[in-house]
Design a protein around this motif. Structure first.
Motif, mmCIF file in Angstrom:
data_model
loop_
_atom_site.group_PDB
_atom_site.id
_atom_site.type_symbol
_atom_site.label_atom_id
_atom_site.label_comp_id
_atom_site.label_asym_id
_atom_site.label_seq_id
_atom_site.Cartn_x
_atom_site.Cartn_y
_atom_site.Cartn_z
ATOM 1 N N LYS A 109 24.247 71.774 24.679
ATOM 2 C CA LYS A 109 24.059 70.406 25.182
ATOM 3 C C LYS A 109 24.182 70.382 26.701
ATOM 4 C CE LYS A 109 25.334 67.551 21.271
ATOM 5 N NZ LYS A 109 26.185 66.505 20.750
ATOM 6 N N ASN A 116 21.148 70.956 28.904
ATOM 7 C CA ASN A 116 20.238 69.824 29.096
ATOM 8 C C ASN A 116 18.770 70.260 29.032
ATOM 9 O OD1 ASN A 116 19.838 67.095 29.431
ATOM 10 N ND2 ASN A 116 19.711 67.251 31.654
ATOM 11 N N SER A 119 14.902 70.485 28.033
ATOM 12 C CA SER A 119 13.839 69.564 27.648
ATOM 13 C C SER A 119 12.505 70.288 27.703
ATOM 14 C CB SER A 119 13.792 68.356 28.577
ATOM 15 O OG SER A 119 12.690 67.534 28.205
ATOM 16 N N GLN A 122 10.893 65.703 21.569
ATOM 17 C CA GLN A 122 12.263 65.286 21.270
ATOM 18 C C GLN A 122 12.873 66.008 20.072
ATOM 19 O OE1 GLN A 122 13.971 63.381 23.489
ATOM 20 N NE2 GLN A 122 15.698 64.091 22.283
ATOM 21 N N GLN A 123 12.091 66.215 19.024
ATOM 22 C CA GLN A 123 12.607 66.895 17.829
ATOM 23 C C GLN A 123 13.091 68.308 18.171
ATOM 24 O OE1 GLN A 123 9.725 67.362 14.688
ATOM 25 N NE2 GLN A 123 11.156 68.419 13.350
ATOM 26 N N ASN A 163 13.996 69.353 21.252
ATOM 27 C CA ASN A 163 15.163 69.181 22.126
ATOM 28 C C ASN A 163 16.420 68.910 21.296
ATOM 29 O OD1 ASN A 163 13.383 69.423 24.278
ATOM 30 N ND2 ASN A 163 13.302 67.226 24.659
ATOM 31 N N ASP A 164 16.287 68.053 20.273
ATOM 32 C CA ASP A 164 17.426 67.716 19.415
ATOM 33 C C ASP A 164 17.900 68.937 18.626
ATOM 34 O OD1 ASP A 164 17.267 65.114 20.320
ATOM 35 O OD2 ASP A 164 16.268 64.350 18.517
ATOM 36 N N PHE A 165 16.958 69.718 18.097
ATOM 37 C CA PHE A 165 17.355 70.935 17.386
ATOM 38 C C PHE A 165 18.174 71.829 18.312
ATOM 39 C CE2 PHE A 165 16.753 75.461 16.846
ATOM 40 C CZ PHE A 165 17.291 75.641 15.585
ATOM 41 N N ALA A 191 19.915 71.153 21.058
ATOM 42 C CA ALA A 191 21.212 70.606 21.461
ATOM 43 C C ALA A 191 22.197 70.467 20.301
ATOM 44 C CB ALA A 191 21.013 69.245 22.132
ATOM 45 N N GLU A 192 21.682 70.177 19.103
ATOM 46 C CA GLU A 192 22.575 69.806 18.003
ATOM 47 C C GLU A 192 22.660 70.804 16.849
ATOM 48 O OE1 GLU A 192 21.147 65.956 16.869
ATOM 49 O OE2 GLU A 192 21.256 65.227 18.939
ATOM 50 N N LYS A 193 21.631 71.625 16.653
ATOM 51 C CA LYS A 193 21.616 72.447 15.443
ATOM 52 C C LYS A 193 21.509 73.950 15.672
ATOM 53 C CE LYS A 193 19.646 68.756 12.699
ATOM 54 N NZ LYS A 193 18.457 68.260 12.034
#
Length: 144
Positions: free
Chosen positions: A15, A18, A20, A24-25, A27-29, A31-33
C-alpha cells in the motif's frame, strides 16, 4: 538497474508503494491481496524495482507480475484438447504420464501483469514479459 524481488521481500508495504497502472481492479489487487495470496501460496508476485538512488518509493516500482500454478481440463476446454492432440510425443514419453489419458494439463497462469502509469508505452512491459518467459523456461528445464 532493475531489481526483481518477491512481494514478501519488499522493505515497503505494498500500500505504501502507492502503485497505479490505470486499472483500479489491478491496483486494488496489488495493494490489498498480493501479499495475502503469496502467504497463502495461491500466487507469487514479483516486483520490478528501479534501484537508482534519489528516487522516492513511489517512483521505484515500475511494475509487477502475479502468477500461479493451474491446470487446463482438456475434457471441457476444446482449444486445449486440440492443442494437446497436436503435440508430438516420442513413443513411451512419460513426461506427462499417458498423454492419451491426460485430462488435466499443468500450466503456469499469469494472473496479473501491470506496468506503472509512468512507465507505460516505454517498452518496460516487454522487458517484464521477456523476464517472465525466461523464468518459466528456466523452471521447466530444471524439472526435466
Amino acid at each position: 538497474m532493475i531489481d526483481v524481488i518477491n512481494s514478501t521481500s519488499s522493505i515497503y508495504s505494498l500500500k505504501e508503494l502507492n502503485f497505479s497502472c490505470g486499472v483500479q481492479q489491478i491496483n486494488d489487487f496489488f495493494a490489498e491481496k498480493a501479499i495475502k495470496f503469496e502467504k497463502s501460496k495461491i500466487s507469487t508476485t514479483l516486483l520490478f524495482l528501479d534501484n537508482e538512488t534519489g528516487l522516492n518509493k513511489e517512483e521505484r516500482l515500475k511494475g509487477f507480475i502475479s502468477f500461479g500454478l493451474a491446470t487446463i481440463d482438456t475434457t471441457t476446454d476444446v482449444s486445449a484438447k486440440i492443442e494437446l492432440e497436436s503435440l508430438e510425443f516420442e513413443k513411451g514419453d512419460t513426461a506427462y504420464g499417458n498423454i492419451e489419458k491426460t485430462k488435466l494439463f499443468p500450466v503456469i497462469a499469469l494472473n496479473y501483469f501491470a506496468v506503472s502509469d509512468y512507465f507505460q508505452r516505454k517498452q518496460f512491459g516487454t522487458f517484464m514479459m521477456l523476464y517472465f518467459f525466461e523464468m518459466v523456461i528456466e523452471l521447466s528445464v530444471e524439472k526435466h
